[in-house]
Structure formats: structure tokens, C-alpha cells
Design a protein around this motif. Sequence first.
Motif, PDB file in Angstrom:
ATOM      1  N   TYR A   1       0.824  -1.205   0.000  1.00 40.49           N
ATOM      2  CA  TYR A   1       0.000   0.000   0.000  1.00 40.49           C
ATOM      3  C   TYR A   1       0.862   1.261   0.000  1.00 40.49           C
ATOM      4  O   TYR A   1       0.642   2.179  -0.794  1.00 40.49           O
ATOM      5  CB  TYR A   1      -0.934   0.001   1.214  1.00 40.49           C
ATOM      6  CG  TYR A   1      -1.942   1.121   1.192  1.00 40.49           C
ATOM      7  CD1 TYR A   1      -3.207   0.928   0.642  1.00 40.49           C
ATOM      8  CD2 TYR A   1      -1.630   2.383   1.697  1.00 40.49           C
ATOM      9  CE1 TYR A   1      -4.132   1.954   0.603  1.00 40.49           C
ATOM     10  CE2 TYR A   1      -2.552   3.418   1.656  1.00 40.49           C
ATOM     11  CZ  TYR A   1      -3.809   3.192   1.116  1.00 40.49           C
ATOM     12  OH  TYR A   1      -4.718   4.211   1.069  1.00 40.49           O
TER      13      TYR A   1
ATOM     14  N   SER B   1      -6.677   3.165  -3.907  1.00 36.87           N
ATOM     15  CA  SER B   1      -7.525   1.964  -3.891  1.00 36.87           C
ATOM     16  C   SER B   1      -8.007   1.614  -5.292  1.00 36.87           C
ATOM     17  O   SER B   1      -8.207   0.441  -5.607  1.00 36.87           O
ATOM     18  CB  SER B   1      -8.699   2.109  -2.912  1.00 36.87           C
ATOM     19  OG  SER B   1      -9.111   3.413  -2.788  1.00 36.87           O
TER      20      SER B   1
ATOM     21  N   LEU C   1      -5.170  -0.324  -6.766  1.00 37.57           N
ATOM     22  CA  LEU C   1      -5.165  -1.672  -6.179  1.00 37.57           C
ATOM     23  C   LEU C   1      -6.227  -2.549  -6.837  1.00 37.57           C
ATOM     24  O   LEU C   1      -5.999  -3.724  -7.133  1.00 37.57           O
ATOM     25  CB  LEU C   1      -5.446  -1.588  -4.675  1.00 37.57           C
ATOM     26  CG  LEU C   1      -4.283  -1.259  -3.748  1.00 37.57           C
ATOM     27  CD1 LEU C   1      -4.801  -0.905  -2.372  1.00 37.57           C
ATOM     28  CD2 LEU C   1      -3.312  -2.414  -3.657  1.00 37.57           C
TER      29      LEU C   1
ATOM     30  N   ALA D   1      -2.432  -5.692   0.009  1.00 43.45           N
ATOM     31  CA  ALA D   1      -2.140  -4.303   0.372  1.00 43.45           C
ATOM     32  C   ALA D   1      -1.270  -4.167   1.620  1.00 43.45           C
ATOM     33  O   ALA D   1      -0.390  -3.311   1.673  1.00 43.45           O
ATOM     34  CB  ALA D   1      -3.438  -3.529   0.557  1.00 43.45           C
TER      35      ALA D   1
END
Lengths: 259, 343
Positions: free
Chosen positions: A100, A126, A129, A138
Motif C-alpha cells: 500500500y 484503492s 489496487l 495491500a
Amino acid sequence: METVLAANNLSIGYPDKKQEAVIAHDINLNLKKGALIALIGANGIGKSTLLRTLTGIQPPIKGIIQLNGINLTQHNPKELAQNLSVVLTEKLPPSNLTVYELIALGRQPYTNWLGSLTEEDKLQVSRALQLTQLEHLANKKYYEISDGQLQRVLIARALAQDTPFIVLDEPTTHLDLLHKVSLLRLLKKLTQETDKCILYSTHDLDLALQLSSEIIVMTQQEVIQDSPANLISNKVFDRLFNDDSITFDAEKGGFTVKE
Amino acid sequence: MLYTKRYTLIFILLGISLVALFLVNISLGSVSIPLKEVFNSLIGKGASKSAWEYIIINYRLPKALTAIIVGIGLSISGLLMQTLFRNPLAGPSVLGLSSGASLMVAIVILGAGIVPAVGTFFSSSYGLVLASTFGSLLVLLAVLLVAQRLKDTMAILIVGLMFGSFAGAIVGVLSYFSNAEQLQKYTFWALGSLGNLSWENISILWGASLLGLAIAVTCIKPLNAMLLGERYAKSLGINFSQTRFIIILATSIITGCITAFTGPISFIGIAVPHIVKLLFKTSSHLVLFWATLLAGAAIMLICDTVTQWPGSSFVLPINGITSIIGAPIVIWLLFRKKKGVFS
């Protein structure tokens, strides 16, 4: 379609006081939104030099590169970082970054002087991701995941940087066939879903022919940008290697070696 | 920031232990002063014995404050160097600043026999501060010049290390030709000392170090980008050579000033950032910076408390203690080195 990066009459190489070492000249490129473009060429032909020049690391010897309508050399570092992101082959230095945090570093061109993340930044991370299907990783440290996953993390970092143009330096090098294919599929999906322009250098011509919308071929004589079908019918790949024992098989979409 | 709660807890614990260590440090020494009296005289109410108050204001408090800023400064410098050079064994000494200071002091003390007039002037404790300041400053300018000329960050590291060996060799040659008394004097300086600083010196030390720290704070964001390596940092819009220059400048001011006033204090700069990285398990400088700052001050206070073992009038050299505590930590870290933990 809209042009993201255009190069006109470009000469690349290393300016030397005694003699100019021009590696390639008369390069004309036009890279459009939503295109996945492969850069193909033999070792030592100058692929890296071309990528370095297109990403503004080294100045062109001649000619102009326009990124999003602005001359590449006139972008300030922050503006450039908002228009161009890169994925490199070099190993990351050791650190304790999580997946992350690594992806969130892509938000640096937008964050304040301390680099703290706003809601918008978190949203972009996000989203990156999600696009690369890495949500479940993450909170892992980046050194705990596989090479293929790390490559996707680095692509997610480039996505978080939210630039219209992404350059990848040999992203498939250390991967097996399965992961090569899934990585190129991911890139293709990203160009379709986000309308970004993605340029990557590779030695896997067969995969590039099948999955790229366009290919830039670097040979000793010239640099050509065209669609895979046109390049095959113009017999460009026969000139890729300066060696008679390697010939391009148009039907197979790959090379054959003469015994 | 997913571990925020854990971080907050460690930060609070670090803060509390720092205050406690500060009070304990002042209370312990050849004469033990009760904590309550320490507290009273610090907030200006005065201690019940005037001798205690005299000791606190003139000896213990200055030494504790020196220990705090030395711990903070050297640890932060170490953190900056480790990230800049992407080398876990880098510390404030890699730029060769303490070597420069050592060389100057060695020339003044050990070379005194050759030019007596210079020797007597500089042999005073003030002269030593002057000499080591000059030595650090000279290397600082050289390092900044090198940093501007050399594009390769690793080359700067090598230049710093080379300068260290060079200075070490000259000191070796000088000590070969000097007498026992001069050698002892140089050895005492090289072992470092946190005491004997006037309030004026302490304010210079704090002022310069805070300036360096303030400069370093502006680099927190680019330092995070540097975790990905030079090329990625540049691609994120970081002006790499400018940032590198600022980091070296900040480190030079901090280490140069500290070495000038307290002598070359080793290992704090290397060991503390590693302890903090193990404790917090993160690489984000937004956390590491403040954690290193607190931990550096706390660990230096512990080291200083150990040097003045309670109830005894015997004072151990500070550099001996930091190395005795620091060296095993670095070795231990090497043994438990896992991929990525060491950074």
C-alpha cells in the motif's frame, strides 16, 4: 484519437565534444490515448536510449518531443511527474515499505510538502489496487510477494500517479510465459479501461504481436511505428536482426533458426 | 497509515520514558539527588539544599541537555545518511566530518611539539572546540563541493570513507611522533565528553542542531521517494541532486557542530535508526523521523547515565559506552538480518 506523445524528426544519442554519437535519427512517433505500444529491437540497438529520451532523462540531440502538447524539456519536474510515470527493471533498494505504501508513493506529485494522503489520494490508491487486483496484498511488505506480483505492484504505483502516459522498461523479463501473458493482458485491459497510453520495451515479439495495438521496431537503419499486421506484411521483422540464420515466419508470428 | 494505533502507543511510551530518563539522568551521579528535588529545582522552586541546586544548574542540566541534542542530532543524521546512500551501515561518520575534526584536533594537540606557540594557544579546551569546528567545516565544504561535482551518490560515500582513512593515517603518523602526555590528551578528546560545556556553548550547539533538523524536516517527503531508488524518485518529480545537497548540508551542520563540542561520538548514528526501524517496522520517514528523534535522545541519556555510575565519583568516557552498547546491537542486527528488514 488524441495524441499523448509525439516525436518529430528526433535524433537520439550521446552528445560528445569530439563527435556526436547519434544512435538513431529521423524518428517520428505518434502515441495515442488508449494504445498499448511495444518497443522491439535487438540488444544494443538503442531501445534504452530511446526510452530515456522519451521520458526526459536525457535530452534529444535533435528534434522535439511533445507530451500532452507541451515540449518535454519545458515541463518542470512536478508537471512531468503528473504526465509521465515509469516502471523500471532495476531492483528496489531494501526497505520496509508495504504494498500500500509503495503504491501510495505514486501520489507524491500531488501531495503536500509532508506527503500526507488526502481522501482523493486514498481513492486513487484503492482504484489502482482494484485495477491490478492487489487488494488482498495491500498490507504485505513488498519483499514478501512474488516477482510477478511485485511487477503488478509497480504498475499499480504508476497508475496511482495518474498520468496519461506510462512507460515500462522490459516488464516481462523475469517472468515465465504464464505471467508474461497475464501481465500483458493486464496492460491491455488498462489501456482499454483507463484510456491511458502505455509504451513498453520487450524481447517477446510473439506476445507483442498478439497483444499490442502498435509496435515500434528499431533496426540499424530505421525506427518504424505501425500496427502488427502492417509490419508483418511490410516484412520489417526480417531486418530486425542482422543475421541470415534468423528469419521471421509470418504465418507462425515468430522467428525460426536455420540450422 | 494502517498501524496508527500501534504507532501512537509507542510514541507515547517513548515520550514518557524520555521525560523519566531526563529526570533520572539529572538525579544520578557522584551525589544522588532525590527526584522530587530535581523536579523542584527544574521548575524553579529551588531544591532544599543549595549545593544540589548548584550541581543541577551548573553541571547536571547542561550535561543532560547536551546528551539530548547529541542523541537527536546524530541519530537523525544517521537516518538521513542510511536512506540517502541506501546503505544500512551508513551513519553520520560516512561523510568524513568527524574524521576532519579528529585530524584538526590531532594536529593541534600532537603537533604542538613541533610548533610550541600554536600548541599553547590551541591546547585550551576552547582551542580544541575551535580546531575541531574548523576541521569539520573544512570537510563540510569539501563534501558539498564533491556532492555538486559527482553525479553518483555512491561516489560521495566512497570519497567520505577515503577521507576517513586518510585522516586516520595522518593521526597515526602524528601519534607515532608525539609524547605520552600529548597522546593522552588526544585520546581523552577522542573518547568524547558531554560535560564541561558552558551555557553559551550549549545554546550554540542547540541552535545549530535545530537549524540542521529544521532543514532535514523539509526532506521527509523526498526521503520517502528515495526508498524506491534514484530513478523512481526523479520520476516522481523530486529534484534529486538538490535534495541530496540539502540532506548533506543538514547532516554536515548537525554532525560538524556536535563533533566540535563533544568529540567524535560513535555508533549512536548507526544504531538508533536501526533500533527504531525494528521497533516500528516501517520505512515511512513521517514516522521514522520523529521516532528516531525521541529514541536518539532517550538512548543517549541512558548512555550518559551509565557513564556516571550512581554513588561513584568515577566517570567513564561516553564514547566507550556508546560503542560498548552500540557495537553488539549492530552485530545482533546483522545476525537477525532478514530480507528487507535491514534498510
